[in-house]
Design a protein around this motif. Sequence first.
Motif, PDB file in Angstrom:
ATOM      1  N   PHE A  50       1.061  -1.871  -0.130  1.00  0.00           N
ATOM      2  CA  PHE A  50      -0.076  -0.050  -0.281  1.00  0.00           C
ATOM      3  C   PHE A  50       1.472   1.082  -0.033  1.00  0.00           C
ATOM      4  O   PHE A  50       1.436   1.772   1.031  1.00  0.00           O
ATOM      5  N   ASP A  51       0.766   2.258  -0.879  1.00  0.00           N
ATOM      6  CA  ASP A  51       1.966   2.746  -1.201  1.00  0.00           C
ATOM      7  C   ASP A  51       1.067   4.819  -1.481  1.00  0.00           C
ATOM      8  O   ASP A  51      -0.312   4.358  -1.420  1.00  0.00           O
ATOM      9  N   THR A  52       1.202   5.530  -0.447  1.00  0.00           N
ATOM     10  CA  THR A  52       0.563   6.602  -0.250  1.00  0.00           C
ATOM     11  C   THR A  52       1.684   7.893  -0.201  1.00  0.00           C
ATOM     12  O   THR A  52       2.963   7.645  -0.224  1.00  0.00           O
ATOM     13  N   ALA A  53       0.735   8.702   0.768  1.00  0.00           N
ATOM     14  CA  ALA A  53       2.227   9.801   0.581  1.00  0.00           C
ATOM     15  C   ALA A  53       1.252  11.109   1.728  1.00  0.00           C
ATOM     16  O   ALA A  53       0.423  11.173   1.484  1.00  0.00           O
ATOM     17  N   PRO A  54       2.389  11.752   2.843  1.00  0.00           N
ATOM     18  CA  PRO A  54       1.300  12.692   3.159  1.00  0.00           C
ATOM     19  C   PRO A  54       0.619  14.021   2.642  1.00  0.00           C
ATOM     20  O   PRO A  54      -0.414  14.056   2.769  1.00  0.00           O
ATOM     21  N   ILE A  55       0.726  14.003   0.899  1.00  0.00           N
ATOM     22  CA  ILE A  55       0.515  15.211   0.884  1.00  0.00           C
ATOM     23  C   ILE A  55      -1.155  15.021  -0.256  1.00  0.00           C
ATOM     24  O   ILE A  55      -1.483  16.173  -0.215  1.00  0.00           O
ATOM     25  N   TYR A  56      -1.172  13.323  -0.796  1.00  0.00           N
ATOM     26  CA  TYR A  56      -2.167  12.907  -1.041  1.00  0.00           C
ATOM     27  C   TYR A  56      -3.667  13.100   0.336  1.00  0.00           C
ATOM     28  O   TYR A  56      -3.759  12.875   1.221  1.00  0.00           O
ATOM     29  N   GLY A  57      -4.356  14.116   0.025  1.00  0.00           N
ATOM     30  CA  GLY A  57      -5.767  14.792   0.591  1.00  0.00           C
ATOM     31  C   GLY A  57      -5.415  15.404   2.401  1.00  0.00           C
ATOM     32  O   GLY A  57      -5.444  15.677   2.854  1.00  0.00           O
ATOM     33  N   LEU A  58      -4.055  16.116   1.948  1.00  0.00           N
ATOM     34  CA  LEU A  58      -3.391  16.997   2.407  1.00  0.00           C
ATOM     35  C   LEU A  58      -2.827  16.334   4.257  1.00  0.00           C
ATOM     36  O   LEU A  58      -3.364  16.877   5.109  1.00  0.00           O
ATOM     37  N   GLY A  59      -2.871  15.307   4.018  1.00  0.00           N
ATOM     38  CA  GLY A  59      -2.851  14.182   5.114  1.00  0.00           C
ATOM     39  C   GLY A  59      -4.012  13.266   5.169  1.00  0.00           C
ATOM     40  O   GLY A  59      -3.551  12.395   6.187  1.00  0.00           O
ATOM     41  N   ASP A  60      -4.760  13.802   4.937  1.00  0.00           N
ATOM     42  CA  ASP A  60      -5.521  12.290   5.074  1.00  0.00           C
ATOM     43  C   ASP A  60      -5.764  11.063   4.396  1.00  0.00           C
ATOM     44  O   ASP A  60      -6.567  10.298   5.067  1.00  0.00           O
ATOM     45  N   THR A  61      -5.249  11.104   3.196  1.00  0.00           N
ATOM     46  CA  THR A  61      -5.176   9.777   2.740  1.00  0.00           C
ATOM     47  C   THR A  61      -4.783   8.846   4.244  1.00  0.00           C
ATOM     48  O   THR A  61      -4.753   7.519   3.676  1.00  0.00           O
ATOM     49  N   GLU A  62      -3.193   9.433   4.154  1.00  0.00           N
ATOM     50  CA  GLU A  62      -2.789   8.533   5.104  1.00  0.00           C
ATOM     51  C   GLU A  62      -3.465   7.743   6.881  1.00  0.00           C
ATOM     52  O   GLU A  62      -3.150   6.814   6.612  1.00  0.00           O
ATOM     53  N   ALA A  63      -4.239   8.655   6.755  1.00  0.00           N
ATOM     54  CA  ALA A  63      -4.984   8.853   8.190  1.00  0.00           C
ATOM     55  C   ALA A  63      -6.412   7.516   7.580  1.00  0.00           C
ATOM     56  O   ALA A  63      -6.404   6.354   8.515  1.00  0.00           O
ATOM     57  N   ILE A  64      -6.677   7.508   6.208  1.00  0.00           N
ATOM     58  CA  ILE A  64      -7.433   6.591   5.573  1.00  0.00           C
ATOM     59  C   ILE A  64      -6.771   5.281   5.597  1.00  0.00           C
ATOM     60  O   ILE A  64      -7.226   3.970   6.487  1.00  0.00           O
ATOM     61  N   LEU A  65      -5.857   5.065   5.066  1.00  0.00           N
ATOM     62  CA  LEU A  65      -4.670   4.348   5.332  1.00  0.00           C
ATOM     63  C   LEU A  65      -4.653   3.177   6.327  1.00  0.00           C
ATOM     64  O   LEU A  65      -5.130   2.035   6.502  1.00  0.00           O
ATOM     65  N   GLY A  66      -4.162   4.550   7.382  1.00  0.00           N
ATOM     66  CA  GLY A  66      -3.485   3.851   8.489  1.00  0.00           C
ATOM     67  C   GLY A  66      -5.291   3.369   9.874  1.00  0.00           C
ATOM     68  O   GLY A  66      -5.049   2.054   9.545  1.00  0.00           O
ATOM     69  N   GLU A  67      -6.445   3.594   8.739  1.00  0.00           N
ATOM     70  CA  GLU A  67      -7.389   2.698   9.867  1.00  0.00           C
ATOM     71  C   GLU A  67      -8.222   1.510   8.887  1.00  0.00           C
ATOM     72  O   GLU A  67      -8.273   0.675   9.536  1.00  0.00           O
ATOM     73  N   ALA A  68      -7.664   2.325   7.462  1.00  0.00           N
ATOM     74  CA  ALA A  68      -7.994   0.530   7.374  1.00  0.00           C
ATOM     75  C   ALA A  68      -7.264  -0.346   7.339  1.00  0.00           C
ATOM     76  O   ALA A  68      -7.807  -1.873   6.823  1.00  0.00           O
ATOM     77  N   LEU A  69      -6.032  -0.367   7.407  1.00  0.00           N
ATOM     78  CA  LEU A  69      -5.331  -0.961   7.758  1.00  0.00           C
ATOM     79  C   LEU A  69      -5.030  -1.886   9.437  1.00  0.00           C
ATOM     80  O   LEU A  69      -4.655  -3.268   9.584  1.00  0.00           O
ATOM     81  N   SER A  70      -5.655  -1.023   9.870  1.00  0.00           N
ATOM     82  CA  SER A  70      -5.093  -1.442  11.385  1.00  0.00           C
ATOM     83  C   SER A  70      -6.403  -2.348  11.835  1.00  0.00           C
ATOM     84  O   SER A  70      -5.601  -2.925  12.715  1.00  0.00           O
ATOM     85  N   CYS A  71      -7.077  -3.376  11.461  1.00  0.00           N
ATOM     86  CA  CYS A  71      -7.840  -4.752  11.441  1.00  0.00           C
ATOM     87  C   CYS A  71      -6.906  -5.670  10.687  1.00  0.00           C
ATOM     88  O   CYS A  71      -7.114  -6.177  10.985  1.00  0.00           O
ATOM     89  N   PHE A  72      -5.558  -5.794  10.268  1.00  0.00           N
ATOM     90  CA  PHE A  72      -4.745  -6.725   9.829  1.00  0.00           C
ATOM     91  C   PHE A  72      -4.057  -6.320  10.550  1.00  0.00           C
ATOM     92  O   PHE A  72      -3.419  -5.721  10.538  1.00  0.00           O
ATOM     93  N   PRO A  73      -2.913  -7.741  10.342  1.00  0.00           N
ATOM     94  CA  PRO A  73      -1.631  -7.893  11.006  1.00  0.00           C
ATOM     95  C   PRO A  73      -0.457  -7.237  10.305  1.00  0.00           C
ATOM     96  O   PRO A  73      -0.345  -6.825   9.015  1.00  0.00           O
ATOM     97  N   ARG A  74      -0.281  -6.683  11.582  1.00  0.00           N
ATOM     98  CA  ARG A  74       0.307  -5.308  10.566  1.00  0.00           C
ATOM     99  C   ARG A  74       2.570  -6.243  10.124  1.00  0.00           C
ATOM    100  O   ARG A  74       2.436  -5.678   8.731  1.00  0.00           O
ATOM    101  N   ASP A  75       2.598  -7.201  10.404  1.00  0.00           N
ATOM    102  CA  ASP A  75       3.249  -8.113   9.311  1.00  0.00           C
ATOM    103  C   ASP A  75       3.272  -8.468   8.237  1.00  0.00           C
ATOM    104  O   ASP A  75       4.098  -8.987   7.779  1.00  0.00           O
ATOM    105  N   LYS A  76       1.981  -8.241   7.942  1.00  0.00           N
ATOM    106  CA  LYS A  76       1.711  -8.945   5.756  1.00  0.00           C
ATOM    107  C   LYS A  76       1.526  -7.692   5.449  1.00  0.00           C
ATOM    108  O   LYS A  76       0.062  -7.916   4.071  1.00  0.00           O
ATOM    109  N   VAL A  77       1.188  -6.807   5.779  1.00  0.00           N
ATOM    110  CA  VAL A  77       1.303  -5.621   4.289  1.00  0.00           C
ATOM    111  C   VAL A  77       2.685  -4.657   5.158  1.00  0.00           C
ATOM    112  O   VAL A  77       2.946  -4.287   5.830  1.00  0.00           O
ATOM    113  N   GLN A  78       2.428  -3.680   3.509  1.00  0.00           N
ATOM    114  CA  GLN A  78       4.128  -3.327   3.520  1.00  0.00           C
ATOM    115  C   GLN A  78       2.726  -1.931   3.275  1.00  0.00           C
ATOM    116  O   GLN A  78       2.628  -1.781   2.409  1.00  0.00           O
TER     117      GLN A  78
END
Length: 346
Positions: A50-78
């Motif tokens: 999963f690739d993102t950047a702070p500039i996408y959504g002015l920070g909001d996109t990273e927050a969306i990704l963080g929320e979406a991936l929070s239910c999966f094992p951290r060591d199973k995603v990059q």
Amino acid sequence: METRKIPGTDLNLSVIAFGSYASGKGWAPSERKSAIEAIRASYQLGVTTFDTAPIYGLGDTEAILGEALSCFPRDKVQILTKFGLRWLYVRGRPFRTVVSFDGKDVNIYRYATRESVIEECENSLRRLKTDYIDLYQLHWPDEATPFEETFEAVSRLVEQGKVRYVGVSNVTPEQMDEIGKIVPVVSLQMPYNMVERGIEKDVMKYCIDSNRAILAYRPLEAGLLTGKIRPDATWPRNDSRNTNPYFTPDNIRRVNAFLEQLRPLASEKKATLAQLALRWTANRSGITSVLAGAVNSLEAVENARAAEISLSRRDMDFINGTLLKLDTEMINEALRKTRVRLAALS
């Protein structure tokens, strides 16, 4: 899902990765929900990168990704993110102006000083709900700050365990050599697709020869390679397609005609034109992972299933031969326009 290893690392990236640029437009609650569903649907089909950047959504996109991936094992995603573009300060070199979720113009600056890099990383870790970033990438070079200063800060983050590996984006081979003297650089992220193939001239060979991964972004050229863009299409203010030379009415017609020639092959593969374009990109020499964006789960599923398509050498030769004709048409049109401009000046 097929995975490919970044040379010199233990990172095995899914061949189709989730590129979150399309998830960064500023969200109503329903749109945010769709973005989270798209990310989770990708994971369920084997997408682990999963690739993102702070500039996408002015920070909001990273927050969306963080929320979406929070239910999966951290060591199973990059988790891949970037640094070097700021909007909170009027510092550095002007980059571009974007429109925020509330319709206001926001000026973006290239800014990658030591203090800024450290601050950006802390902000990204917080938004992404993680304590480390798998691949931390310079988004665009900051010509006003020496690479030594920028990447000494990144080296400190690696030493602290907040960053595992270092990549770059939108830089030249010469710049990669310079940065590589400061910190090991394992990957380069660049635009690459059926119509945007500039990196074939030198970058691909450079990365293959230096044992570095290439992450291809904009694989569908902002939707152009889906076959769904009409020549009379219009775009919102500040949309990059307003100035993208591929999006002139004539070029849209040419690309659509090219895609129609591929439609029988797509039908044979039980694939969409977009899936065919993604698989073609993944098959190209030197490409490690293809970053495909999606704003809802249907698009995410379509993208992920592109990895299931098999293209033979004969299939690739047919696509490449058809592309050559498209290249010739576009070059001839560009030359014609140049002659017209020169004639008007004489």
